[in-house]
Scaffold this active site. Structure first.
Site, short mmCIF file in Angstrom:
data_model
loop_
_atom_site.label_atom_id
_atom_site.label_comp_id
_atom_site.label_asym_id
_atom_site.label_seq_id
_atom_site.Cartn_x
_atom_site.Cartn_y
_atom_site.Cartn_z
N SER A 109 1.91 2.63 -5.03
CA SER A 109 2.08 1.25 -4.66
C SER A 109 1.63 0.38 -6.09
O SER A 109 2.22 -0.56 -6.33
CB SER A 109 0.88 0.95 -3.62
OG SER A 109 -0.39 1.51 -4.21
N TYR A 119 -3.35 3.54 2.69
CA TYR A 119 -3.38 3.77 4.10
C TYR A 119 -4.39 4.51 4.47
O TYR A 119 -5.04 4.44 5.61
CB TYR A 119 -2.10 4.78 4.43
CG TYR A 119 -1.94 5.26 5.77
CD1 TYR A 119 -1.61 4.54 6.98
CD2 TYR A 119 -2.49 6.64 5.98
CE1 TYR A 119 -1.64 5.12 8.20
CE2 TYR A 119 -2.27 6.91 7.44
CZ TYR A 119 -2.18 6.17 8.48
OH TYR A 119 -2.04 6.60 9.84
N TYR A 175 0.67 -1.50 0.15
CA TYR A 175 -0.07 0.00 -0.03
C TYR A 175 1.00 1.17 0.11
O TYR A 175 2.10 1.21 0.28
CB TYR A 175 -0.97 0.10 1.14
CG TYR A 175 -0.36 0.27 2.47
CD1 TYR A 175 -0.11 1.57 3.05
CD2 TYR A 175 0.13 -0.88 3.48
CE1 TYR A 175 0.38 1.93 4.22
CE2 TYR A 175 0.72 -0.68 4.57
CZ TYR A 175 0.74 0.76 4.98
OH TYR A 175 1.39 0.85 6.47
N CYS A 176 0.38 2.26 -0.52
CA CYS A 176 1.02 3.32 -0.20
C CYS A 176 -0.11 4.66 0.41
O CYS A 176 -1.17 3.94 1.25
CB CYS A 176 1.22 4.35 -1.73
SG CYS A 176 -0.03 4.44 -2.75
N PHE A 177 -0.20 5.90 0.18
CA PHE A 177 -1.13 6.85 0.93
C PHE A 177 -2.42 6.44 0.67
O PHE A 177 -3.37 6.48 1.58
CB PHE A 177 -0.44 8.13 0.76
CG PHE A 177 -1.43 9.09 1.55
CD1 PHE A 177 -1.44 9.01 3.12
CD2 PHE A 177 -2.40 9.97 1.18
CE1 PHE A 177 -2.27 9.78 4.01
CE2 PHE A 177 -3.32 10.76 2.04
CZ PHE A 177 -3.27 10.63 3.57
#
Length: 383
Positions: free
Chosen positions: A104, A125, A96-98
Site C-alpha cells: 500500500s 487489513y 490498504y494492503c495486508f
C-alpha cells in the site's frame, strides 16, 4: 493532503463506509475483505507467489526489486491508471494492503507522484479485521437483542427490512435461510459475512449512543445460514433473546413465498443468466432444493411435490402464469415446514413471546419500542 498520510481511525472508516482500495492479491481478497472495498491489486496471485519465493530464498531487498521488475513499464502504467480512475470516483477513499506496509505504501507513493495523494491505512487489513473482532466482543454485551420468529412465509425478512434497528443476517449471507434459500452468485466468504455483521453492530451501537437504546432485531435463525456460520457470541445471545412472534394466515404466507421465492428470484436469475434462461435456472434450483430434503420428506411426499412443482414450472413456461406454484407451496407448508416448526416450538424454551401479532402489527410494535437513552459518544465505545 500529506502525500504519505497514514490513518488508523478504524471506527470512522466503518461507521462512515469510507471507500477502500484493497491492493492485496485477488486470492487474498477472496478470502476476506470489507463491504466498501474494491480489489485493484499491486501484485496478482502469480506475481505475489514469485515475490514470496524470492523473499524466502534471497531476502527482502531482492524480493522488492523483483516486484518492481514484475510491475514496470506498460503494466505499471496500466495499474496506475486503474488506481487513478478509482481515486477520481472515490475522492474520500483510502488504500490498504495486508499489514499496511510495502504494497500500500508503494501504491500511495506512485499515486502521489501522479498528483493524486491517497491516505494509507496503518496496520492494513490485519489490523482492521482485528478491530472488528474486538468491537464485536465489546459491542454485543451493551446492545439489547430481540429475535423475530414465525412460520415459513410469514414475512420475517420484510419486517427486518422495514426497521432501522434491525440486521438482515440472510441478506449478508446472500441466502434465504432454508433448503430453498440459495441465490445466484453464491454466498460471500465466511470472513466477509462476519465483517459485515460486526460493522452493522458497530453502526447500531453508534445510533443507540446518539438516539437512545432500542432493541436490535434479528431473524430467529439456526446457527448456519446456508454454509455461513453466525458468529458464535452473537448466536449465543440470540438463543436467549426475547422473541417477537409473527402470525399470518396460510394464504398470506403462500403469497409471500410466491413473491419471495419465485417472482423475486426470477428477476435475480434474469440479471445473472439472461431472461431467456432465468426460469430454467430457477426451476432447476427449486427441484434441487426438493431433492436436498428428500430424506426428511419421505419418498411419497417427495414424489408428490416434485410432480406438482414440475407441473407449475411447465404452466409457468407455457402461459407465464405463476398461479400453479401455489399448490406445491401449500403442500410443502402442510407436509413439511409447518410440522417442522411445531416440533421445534415444542423443543425450545417455554418463554412466552413478548409480542404476538400480524406482520403489520409487529412492525408497528417494533417501531414504537424505545428504551432510555444512554449518554455516550458514538465512537467512544469502539476504542
Amino acid at each position: 493532503m500529506n502525500e504519505g498520510a497514514i490513518v488508523q481511525d478504524y471506527a470512522r472508516i466503518f461507521l462512515q463506509g469510507v471507500p477502500l482500495l484493497d491492493v492485496r492479491s485477488p486470492g487474498e481478497f477472496r478470502q476476506g475483505a470489507f463491504p466498501s472495498s474494491q480489489n485493484l491489486p499491486l501484485l496478482d496471485d502469480d506475481e505475489r507467489h514469485q515475490v514470496g519465493l524470492c523473499y524466502k530464498q534471497r531476502g527482502e531487498q531482492a524480493a522488492i526489486e523483483l516486484g518492481l521488475r514484475l510491475v514496470s513499464g506498460k503494466e505499471r502504467k496500466r495499474r496506475i491508471e486503474g488506481w487513478l480512475d478509482w481515486r477520481t470516483r472515490n475522492p474520500e477513499g483510502q488504500v490498504y494492503c495486508f499489514r499496511g506496509g510495502l504494497r500500500s505504501a508503494t501504491v500511495q507513493r506512485w499515486l502521489a507522484e501522479a498528483g493524486q495523494p491517497l491516505p494509507r491505512i496503518g496496520g492494513g487489513y490485519k489490523a482492521m479485521r482485528r478491530f472488528l473482532l474486538e468491537s464485536l466482543a465489546r459491542t454485543l454485551p451493551g446492545i439489547p437483542l430481540w429475535t423475530l420468529a414465525g412460520r415459513t412465509g410469514c414475512g420475517k425478512t420484510r419486517v427486518i427490512g422495514a426497521l432501522e434497528q434491525a440486521i438482515d443476517l440472510e441478506g449478508h449471507a446472500r441466502h434465504r435461510g432454508s433448503a430453498f434459500g440459495r441465490r445466484p452468485g453464491g454466498q460471500p466468504a465466511q470472513i466477509d459475512f462476519e465483517n459485515a455483521i460486526a460493522i452493522e453492530l458497530l453502526r447500531q451501537r453508534a445510533r443507540q449512543a446518539a438516539e437512545g437504546v432500542r432493541p436490535v432485531v434479528l431473524e430467529d435463525e439456526s446457527k448456519l445460514i446456508g454454509h455461513r456460520l453466525i458468529p458464535p457470541p452473537l448466536f449465543a445471545r440470540m438463543q436467549t433473546a426475547p422473541r417477537v412472534l409473527i402470525e399470518e394466515p396460510l394464504d398470506s404466507r403462500i403469497q409471500v413465498t410466491l413473491e419471495d421465492y419465485i417472482l423475486g428470484p426470477l428477476g435475480e436469475y434474469s440479471r445473472f443468466y439472461g431472461p431467456e434462461y432465468a426460469l430454467d435456472r430457477l426451476g432447476a434450483e427449486l427441484l434441487a432444493a426438493l431433492d436436498r430434503i428428500r430424506n426428511r420428506l419421505g419418498g411419497q411426499r417427495h414424489s408428490t411435490l416434485s410432480r406438482a412443482l414440475n407441473h407449475a414450472l411447465a404452466e409457468h413456461r407455457r402461459s407465464g402464469s405463476v398461479e400453479a406454484h401455489r399448490d406445491w407451496i401449500d403442500c410443502l407448508f402442510r407436509e413439511y415446514y409447518d410440522p417442522q416448526y411445531e416440533h421445534a416450538s415444542r423443543r425450545r424454551s417455554a418463554a412466552t413471546p413478548i409480542f404476538v401479532g400480524s406482520r403489520s402489527e409487529v412492525v408497528g410494535f417494533l417501531r414504537e419500542h424505545t428504551a432510555p437513552p444512554i449518554p455516550a459518544d458514538p465512537q467512544a465505545a469502539f476504542g
